[in-house]
Scaffold this active site. Structure first.
Site, short mmCIF file in Angstrom:
data_model
loop_
_atom_site.label_atom_id
_atom_site.label_comp_id
_atom_site.label_asym_id
_atom_site.label_seq_id
_atom_site.Cartn_x
_atom_site.Cartn_y
_atom_site.Cartn_z
N HIS A 1 -30.38 -0.61 70.95
CA HIS A 1 -29.21 -0.20 70.17
C HIS A 1 -28.22 -1.35 70.11
O HIS A 1 -28.40 -2.37 70.77
CB HIS A 1 -28.54 1.03 70.80
CG HIS A 1 -27.92 0.76 72.14
ND1 HIS A 1 -28.59 0.98 73.33
CD2 HIS A 1 -26.71 0.28 72.49
CE1 HIS A 1 -27.80 0.65 74.35
NE2 HIS A 1 -26.65 0.21 73.87
N HIS B 1 -28.15 7.07 71.90
CA HIS B 1 -27.56 6.34 70.77
C HIS B 1 -28.52 5.29 70.23
O HIS B 1 -29.29 4.68 70.96
CB HIS B 1 -26.20 5.72 71.12
CG HIS B 1 -26.20 4.75 72.27
ND1 HIS B 1 -27.09 4.77 73.30
CD2 HIS B 1 -25.36 3.72 72.55
CE1 HIS B 1 -26.81 3.80 74.15
NE2 HIS B 1 -25.78 3.14 73.73
N HIS C 1 -22.18 -5.79 71.72
CA HIS C 1 -23.41 -6.14 72.41
C HIS C 1 -24.63 -5.61 71.66
O HIS C 1 -24.52 -4.71 70.83
CB HIS C 1 -23.42 -5.61 73.85
CG HIS C 1 -23.48 -4.11 73.96
ND1 HIS C 1 -22.35 -3.33 74.05
CD2 HIS C 1 -24.52 -3.24 74.00
CE1 HIS C 1 -22.70 -2.05 74.15
NE2 HIS C 1 -24.01 -1.96 74.12
N HIS D 1 -23.14 4.45 82.95
CA HIS D 1 -22.20 5.03 82.01
C HIS D 1 -22.14 6.54 82.24
O HIS D 1 -23.19 7.17 82.45
CB HIS D 1 -22.66 4.85 80.56
CG HIS D 1 -22.80 3.45 80.11
ND1 HIS D 1 -21.77 2.54 80.12
CD2 HIS D 1 -23.86 2.79 79.57
CE1 HIS D 1 -22.19 1.40 79.61
NE2 HIS D 1 -23.45 1.51 79.29
N TYR E 1 -24.28 -5.62 81.80
CA TYR E 1 -23.86 -6.43 80.65
C TYR E 1 -23.69 -7.87 81.10
O TYR E 1 -23.14 -8.14 82.17
CB TYR E 1 -22.52 -5.96 80.11
CG TYR E 1 -22.55 -4.61 79.46
CD1 TYR E 1 -22.87 -4.47 78.11
CD2 TYR E 1 -22.25 -3.47 80.19
CE1 TYR E 1 -22.87 -3.23 77.51
CE2 TYR E 1 -22.25 -2.21 79.60
CZ TYR E 1 -22.56 -2.10 78.26
OH TYR E 1 -22.57 -0.88 77.66
N GLU F 1 -26.93 -6.25 76.68
CA GLU F 1 -27.03 -5.18 77.66
C GLU F 1 -28.49 -4.94 77.97
O GLU F 1 -29.34 -4.95 77.08
CB GLU F 1 -26.42 -3.88 77.10
CG GLU F 1 -26.54 -2.71 78.06
CD GLU F 1 -25.99 -1.39 77.51
OE1 GLU F 1 -25.88 -1.25 76.28
OE2 GLU F 1 -25.68 -0.50 78.33
FE LIG Z 1 -24.89 -0.20 74.96
#
Ligand SMILES: [Fe+2]
Ligand code: FES
Lengths: 308, 93
Positions: free
Chosen positions: A154, A200, A215, A247, A256, A266
């Site tokens: 992503h 996502h 990112h 997260h 990251y 990431e």
């Molecule tokens: Fe991300």
């Protein structure tokens, strides 16, 4: 659930300041495979667990950042109807003929959305010369290298008017937002969008300057591989930004860091299973630090300020 | 390896930078100077400074989105892409 008509972000082209150094990072540290070079010297790469011709293109340029991200859709018919729907939404569409500036890729439609990012759609792409096994398959053909990135996962983009971008991705591309973050006034500060069960496929943060990338992310197997990636960051003195951590937003586990041209990378694993019929998870912007960095419990300043 | 003295022209605060170290890394290591963070790759522009005094070497390509050729002539640089060749005075650009 079945995937939507939009399948995944399948191709991203990045600008890099130092091609040799950045390519060395992508192949020997991140663990992607070099597929080949275009006539104008860009490098095509793919993850060992990806079937399509390539998923990442690096272009030597005077500035770092994103050229475009392209989504694969499920059929040529869908591609044509999405082109029409994109124009009806108000974004003029151009056509990139098959097998031109992205070898192996069929016809692509491209357009610039309100956030200043170029998005492309395509339905056809050739398979790569070396693909994962499909008959009595082993998990890998050649032992994964370095951080053992499996595939492009992503990206997070920064730009203005992300509420409109969210509308485009949901209303036109048929994606949905499992999670959002709002300002006290009730405006969107951030949105996470997916076309399937991944938490996502793309995300946006509201930002005054257009066209920025925060990112791009690559999938790792699990938390153990996040630790392995952290060892590579230490061993090769890569500049780490955050993590290893988790997260609360998406629930993914992560690190990251920056590649040698200053684009943030990431390495990501985990995350919840998204369903379009589940209620949307909503964050207040005052809590977004904990949402992003669940173990630290607060925002890391570089995370909101440093983009390319 | 030499150590050079880097002075923040805005505050007078000084710190040392090794001759093989970039200016941003020295700020980060010492906790002094105008900038503490960034991509360290010449891409994000967060570390933009103007060198007021002293000699330096840009050892890495700097994003033209953040430092134009004209700015480069005015000694505006990205601190993560520059090593000191003498003591330096700089300010955040
Ligand atoms: Fe991300
Ligand atoms: S820290 Fe990003 S350009 Fe120097």
């Amino acid at each position: 659930m079945a995937l939507n008509k939009t399948l995944r972000p399948g191709l991203i082209q990045m600008r890099v300041l130092d091609l040799d150094q950045t390519l060395d990072f992508y192949t020997n540290i991140l663990g992607l495979n070099e597929v080949g070079r275009t006539e104008d010297g860009r490098v095509m790469l793919k993850g060992y667990d990806e079937f399509d011709h390539h998923s990442v293109t690096l272009r030597l340029a005077d500035e770092a950042g994103l050229d475009y991200v392209a989504f694969k859709v499920d059929s040529p018919g869908t591609l044509e109807s999405l082109k029409d729907a994109t124009e009806a939404f108000g974004y003029p569409v151009d056509e990139v003929p098959a097998n031109t500036n992205q070898p192996g890729f069929g016809k692509r439609y491209g357009f610039t959305i309100c956030t200043g990012h170029r998005i492309e759609l395509y339905a056809d792409v050739e398979k790569a010369a070396q693909v994962p096994m499909t008959h009595n398959p082993h998990p890998w053909v050649e032992a994964p290298r370095g951080m053992r990135a499996q595939r492009f996962d992503h990206c997070l983009l920064y730009g203005p008017n992300i509420a409109e971008a969210e509308r485009y991705f949901t209303e036109v591309l048929g994606m949905f937002a499992p999670e959002v973050c709002n300002t006290p006034e009730g405006n969107r500060f951030a949105t996470w969008l997916t076309s399937g069960n991944k938490a996502h496929d793309i995300a946006f943060v509201e930002y005054e300057k257009p066209g920025k990338i925060h990112h791009l992310a690559f999938l790792l197997q699990d938390w153990n591989d996040i630790g392995n990636a952290a060892d590579f960051i230490g061993r090769y003195s890569l500049k780490r930004d955050v993590g290893p951590t988790r997260h609360a937003i998406t629930r993914g586990q992560t690190i990251y860091f920056w590649e040698p041209s200053g684009n943030r990378i990431e390495t990501y694993c985990g995350g919840y299973t998204a369903y379009p019929d589940n209620p949307v998870r909503v964050w207040d912007v005052s809590e977004v630090g904990k949402g992003l960095f669940y173990y630290e419990g607060e925002l890391i300043p570089s995370f909101l300020q440093v983009v390319t | 390896m030499n150590d050079y003295r880097i002075t923040d022209g805005a505050t007078g605060e000084a710190f040392l930078c090794h001759s093989d170290e970039n200016l941003l890394a020295a700020m980060r290591r010492s906790g002094k100077g105008p900038i503490k963070t960034g991509c360290f790759g010449g891409g994000c522009g967060v570390c933009k400074v103007r060198i007021l005094d002293g000699r330096y070497q840009a050892f890495k390509k700097m994003s033209k989105a953040h430092v134009s050729p004209e700015e480069e002539k005015q000694n505006i640089v990205l601190a993560c892409c520059v090593r000191p060749l003498s003591n330096i005075t700089l300010i955040k650009a």
